[in-house]
Design an enzyme around this catalytic site. Sequence first.
Site, short mmCIF file in Angstrom:
data_model
loop_
_atom_site.label_atom_id
_atom_site.label_comp_id
_atom_site.label_asym_id
_atom_site.label_seq_id
_atom_site.Cartn_x
_atom_site.Cartn_y
_atom_site.Cartn_z
N LYS A 13 -44.64 -42.13 73.23
CA LYS A 13 -43.70 -42.92 74.05
C LYS A 13 -42.25 -42.73 73.59
CE LYS A 13 -45.71 -46.86 73.09
NZ LYS A 13 -46.77 -46.38 72.21
N ARG A 88 -47.01 -55.62 76.46
CA ARG A 88 -48.15 -55.23 75.64
C ARG A 88 -49.30 -56.22 75.71
NH1 ARG A 88 -45.48 -51.91 71.49
NH2 ARG A 88 -47.04 -51.21 70.03
N ARG A 127 -46.22 -38.32 60.80
CA ARG A 127 -44.95 -38.80 61.37
C ARG A 127 -44.01 -39.38 60.32
NH1 ARG A 127 -44.63 -43.40 65.93
NH2 ARG A 127 -45.69 -44.67 64.35
N ARG A 157 -43.54 -44.92 58.34
CA ARG A 157 -43.50 -46.33 58.74
C ARG A 157 -44.57 -47.12 58.01
NH1 ARG A 157 -43.23 -46.62 65.21
NH2 ARG A 157 -44.90 -48.10 64.87
N ARG A 168 -54.05 -50.97 64.96
CA ARG A 168 -53.14 -50.92 66.12
C ARG A 168 -53.84 -50.34 67.36
NH1 ARG A 168 -48.85 -47.50 63.48
NH2 ARG A 168 -47.94 -47.31 65.55
#
Length: 215
Positions: A13, A88, A127, A157, A168
Amino acid sequence: MNIILFGAPGSGKGTQADLIVESHGLKHVSTGDILRKAVRDGSDLGNQVESTLAAGELVSDSVMMDLIRRVISDISVEQGWLLDGFPRTEDQSKGLLTLLDELGETVDAAIDIFVDNDEIVRRLSGRLTCDECGRVGVAENNANNTCRNCKGSMRVRRDDKPETVLKRQKIFRARTRPAKDVLAQEYDVHRIDGVGTPTEVAQRIQSVLEQINQA
Ligand code: AP5
Ligand code: MG
């Protein structure tokens, strides 16, 4: 133009949002980036949500609705917005529809980026995210861990630990898919194959946006 991007954590996204807002001049509203900045700044909001973010859980609907109302109301209709990470939950979708009615705005395009689970786990394990501007990158391509955009530090992160990524994904399946279904009662949601290079995925999204503009 107003756009909503749906997709699981790691589906791309943020990567696609950067490309779309650049080519369409929209305001990028990433609720995750806004919350992470609040944590870095040590604001009241940041202190309130810090442990929730680190645990990979969802911030409460009331906090999120207050935030999105403030942010969207500040963006001019002429500029338009792209929502990345909101809504969400079912209640967030319903709240957004009510808010848009109040503001006299609509959603022009809702895009759902689909990527399978194995690819998502692979992507998130590599990432890095910029501390300052939220830009994402991949560890091996960024050896000195400096952001190409703003020279901030690129880091893993806190919620990209494997066990938190799994949590998640579970929350996404249980709570965010139904949020998309609520939106779909009012707007077409266009499913896009999110596998391929970022440019290939961007081209698929662009052709959907062109079809919508021509309709
Ligand atoms: P948020 O920041 O929204 O995180 P997310 O939805 O979990 O999604 P990610 O940002 O992890 O992934 P992405 O889809 O943006 O993928 P990306 O482009 O980075 O939310 C974080 C937290 O904030 C939540 O857990 C919650 O606590 C809170 N929160 C936020 N909004 C909320 C809300 N509305 N309500 C309640 N709580 C909320 O790409 C991933 C990786 O893949 C990158 O390394 C990238 O370089 C790579 N990549 C991207 N595209 C490709 C491609 N085509 N091919 C190969 N690699 C690719
Ligand atoms: Mg993101």
